[in-house]
Design an enzyme around this catalytic site. Structure first.
Site, PDB file in Angstrom:
ATOM      1  CG  PHE A 148      26.131 -68.955 -15.523  1.00 37.16           C
ATOM      2  CD1 PHE A 148      26.515 -70.094 -14.842  1.00 37.16           C
ATOM      3  CD2 PHE A 148      24.980 -68.286 -15.123  1.00 37.16           C
ATOM      4  CE1 PHE A 148      25.768 -70.565 -13.768  1.00 37.16           C
ATOM      5  CE2 PHE A 148      24.228 -68.746 -14.048  1.00 37.16           C
ATOM      6  CZ  PHE A 148      24.627 -69.891 -13.365  1.00 37.16           C
ATOM      7  CE1 TYR A 153      22.843 -62.298 -28.136  1.00 37.50           C
ATOM      8  CE2 TYR A 153      24.982 -62.976 -27.304  1.00 37.50           C
ATOM      9  CZ  TYR A 153      24.192 -62.049 -27.954  1.00 37.50           C
ATOM     10  OH  TYR A 153      24.742 -60.880 -28.429  1.00 37.50           O
TER      11      TYR A 153
HETATM   12  N1  CAA Z   1      29.034 -68.761 -13.062  1.00 41.44           N
HETATM   13  C1  CAA Z   1      28.681 -69.674 -12.141  1.00 41.44           C
HETATM   14  N2  CAA Z   1      27.581 -69.562 -11.369  1.00 41.44           N
HETATM   15  C2  CAA Z   1      26.821 -68.470 -11.536  1.00 41.44           C
HETATM   16  C3  CAA Z   1      27.142 -67.474 -12.466  1.00 41.44           C
HETATM   17  C4  CAA Z   1      28.317 -67.652 -13.237  1.00 41.44           C
HETATM   18  N3  CAA Z   1      28.696 -66.746 -14.172  1.00 41.44           N
HETATM   19  N4  CAA Z   1      26.201 -66.523 -12.415  1.00 41.44           N
HETATM   20  C5  CAA Z   1      25.291 -66.900 -11.471  1.00 41.44           C
HETATM   21  N5  CAA Z   1      25.691 -68.067 -10.938  1.00 41.44           N
HETATM   22  C6  CAA Z   1      25.024 -68.844  -9.892  1.00 41.44           C
HETATM   23  C7  CAA Z   1      24.543 -67.969  -8.754  1.00 41.44           C
HETATM   24  O1  CAA Z   1      25.583 -67.785  -7.826  1.00 41.44           O
HETATM   25  C8  CAA Z   1      23.412 -68.812  -8.180  1.00 41.44           C
HETATM   26  O2  CAA Z   1      23.956 -69.880  -7.442  1.00 41.44           O
HETATM   27  P1  CAA Z   1      23.126 -70.587  -6.251  1.00 41.44           P
HETATM   28  O3  CAA Z   1      21.884 -71.157  -6.871  1.00 41.44           O
HETATM   29  O4  CAA Z   1      24.071 -71.620  -5.749  1.00 41.44           O
HETATM   30  O5  CAA Z   1      22.822 -69.485  -5.288  1.00 41.44           O
HETATM   31  C9  CAA Z   1      22.790 -69.401  -9.428  1.00 41.44           C
HETATM   32  O6  CAA Z   1      23.817 -69.368 -10.444  1.00 41.44           O
HETATM   33  C10 CAA Z   1      21.603 -68.540  -9.896  1.00 41.44           C
HETATM   34  O7  CAA Z   1      20.890 -69.310 -10.792  1.00 41.44           O
HETATM   35  P2  CAA Z   1      19.507 -68.785 -11.331  1.00 41.44           P
HETATM   36  O8  CAA Z   1      18.977 -69.761 -12.333  1.00 41.44           O
HETATM   37  O9  CAA Z   1      18.586 -68.463 -10.172  1.00 41.44           O
HETATM   38  O10 CAA Z   1      19.955 -67.478 -12.049  1.00 41.44           O
HETATM   39  P3  CAA Z   1      19.294 -66.059 -12.026  1.00 41.44           P
HETATM   40  O11 CAA Z   1      17.897 -66.167 -12.501  1.00 41.44           O
HETATM   41  O12 CAA Z   1      19.562 -65.374 -10.761  1.00 41.44           O
HETATM   42  O13 CAA Z   1      20.161 -65.292 -13.146  1.00 41.44           O
HETATM   43  C11 CAA Z   1      21.014 -64.925 -15.326  1.00 41.44           C
HETATM   44  C12 CAA Z   1      20.640 -65.958 -14.263  1.00 41.44           C
HETATM   45  C13 CAA Z   1      19.749 -64.196 -15.813  1.00 41.44           C
HETATM   46  C14 CAA Z   1      21.598 -65.652 -16.498  1.00 41.44           C
HETATM   47  C15 CAA Z   1      21.997 -63.914 -14.711  1.00 41.44           C
HETATM   48  O14 CAA Z   1      23.086 -64.641 -14.159  1.00 41.44           O
HETATM   49  C16 CAA Z   1      22.558 -62.961 -15.777  1.00 41.44           C
HETATM   50  O15 CAA Z   1      21.900 -62.021 -16.190  1.00 41.44           O
HETATM   51  N6  CAA Z   1      23.787 -63.206 -16.188  1.00 41.44           N
HETATM   52  C17 CAA Z   1      24.434 -62.402 -17.237  1.00 41.44           C
HETATM   53  C18 CAA Z   1      24.266 -63.093 -18.547  1.00 41.44           C
HETATM   54  C19 CAA Z   1      25.018 -62.315 -19.596  1.00 41.44           C
HETATM   55  O16 CAA Z   1      26.229 -62.146 -19.537  1.00 41.44           O
HETATM   56  N7  CAA Z   1      24.310 -61.849 -20.594  1.00 41.44           N
HETATM   57  C20 CAA Z   1      24.945 -61.080 -21.623  1.00 41.44           C
HETATM   58  C21 CAA Z   1      23.945 -60.139 -22.205  1.00 41.44           C
HETATM   59  S1  CAA Z   1      24.723 -58.963 -23.286  1.00 41.44           S
HETATM   60  C22 CAA Z   1      25.106 -59.835 -24.613  1.00 41.44           C
HETATM   61  O17 CAA Z   1      24.779 -60.969 -24.773  1.00 41.44           O
HETATM   62  C23 CAA Z   1      25.878 -59.090 -25.670  1.00 41.44           C
HETATM   63  C24 CAA Z   1      27.065 -59.818 -26.065  1.00 41.44           C
HETATM   64  O18 CAA Z   1      27.095 -60.315 -27.170  1.00 41.44           O
HETATM   65  C25 CAA Z   1      28.223 -59.905 -25.166  1.00 41.44           C
END
Ligand code: CAA
Length: 246
Positions: A148, A153
């Protein structure tokens, strides 16, 4: 004479440990870094000198094919023919599709996927001619399962393994192995971009109950880079604390 390994993104969290374990395994190591990391390069290097390990740093813009050619030539001139390439350089620019703009897509694809091509192109044919090579592409758990907010990426990291599988076949008869390592969530600076509440939810989903450590990934990479791993090619090795079992 020691063989030479190149680690892109070598001064970063996972990259630094990969450099350390390749050097401990007998490689002379060239780490590449971006312009903003050059100022800290001498201090970074000094930790290895203290440990008696041979590591050099080269500035590289991995999205620039010509710069990849130039820097590869510099490494060969200073250190000798390259036997191992670890395509480790990578960034995140997370955002849901609603918020992900074209620049976020392009930046991640250009660095994480095209960057691997740009560097591999410089060394692959020479490795086949010298009848030995190790190419190790660092992918991700999120290239395996999608994540998500990481369309860019996840696409780049899934693409990395397609790249691995194709050229593994081209190198197989010529002593060149090509493999992918797919880390899960590792305790590095990259984690700092994830909001704390979201990171805590992610850690709760890891069966082992913690983030991985860069040393754990690096020791796997060092094994794949060694002579002992000659029969391993085209593989995608997961190390993610059990977060993706399939
Ligand atoms: N599944 C389903 N829904 C989700 C969710 C998920 N995993 N995460 C957030 N949501 C929902 C929220 O509940 C919210 O819902 P509502 O609109 O109904 O309130 C909505 O999505 C938020 O949407 P936005 O577009 O406003 O999202 P945001 O700007 O707040 O944040 C994000 C989005 C930046 C992607 C944030 O969720 C985030 O940082 N997520 C983590 C991403 C991640 O795992 N990155 C890994 C980095 S490390 C890496 O990549 C190394 C590696 O190789 C593993």
């Amino acid at each position: 004479m020691s063989k030479v390994a190149v680690v892109t993104g070598g001064v970063g969290g996972i990259g630094t440990e990969i450099c350390r374990y390749l050097a401990k395994g007998g490689y002379k190591v060239a780490a590449t870094c971006i312009a903003s990391e050059v100022a800290g390069a001498d201090e970074w290097k000094s930790q290895f000198s203290k440990e008696g390990l041979e590591v050099e740093v080269f500035q590289l813009e991995i999205t620039d094919f010509d710069d990849c050619a130039k820097v590869t030539a510099q490494i060969e001139e200073k250190m000798g023919p390259i036997s191992c390439l670890v395509n480790n350089a990578g960034i995140t620019k997370d955002g849901t599709m609603k918020k992900m703009d074209k620049d976020m897509w392009d930046a991640v694809i250009n660095i994480n996927l095209t960057g691997a091509f740009n560097m591999t192109k410089q060394v692959f044919t020479k490795m086949t001619e010298q009848k030995f090579g190790r190419i190790i592409n660092i992918s991700s758990l999120n290239g395996r399962k999608g994540q998500f907010g990481q369309a860019n990426y996840s696409a780049a990291k899934a693409g990395i393994h397609g790249f691995t599988m194709a050229i593994a076949q081209e190198g197989a008869r010529k002593g060149v192995t090509v493999n992918t390592v797919s880390p899960g969530y590792i305790n590095t600076n990259m984690m700092k971009a994830i909001p704390e509440d979201i990171l805590n939810k992610i850690i709760a989903q890891i069966p082992v109950g913690r983030l991985g450590e860069a040393e754990e990934i690096a020791q796997l990479v060092a094994y794949i880079a060694s002579d002992a791993a000659a029969f391993m090619t085209g593989a995608n090795v997961d190390m993610n604390g059990g977060q993706f079992i399939h």
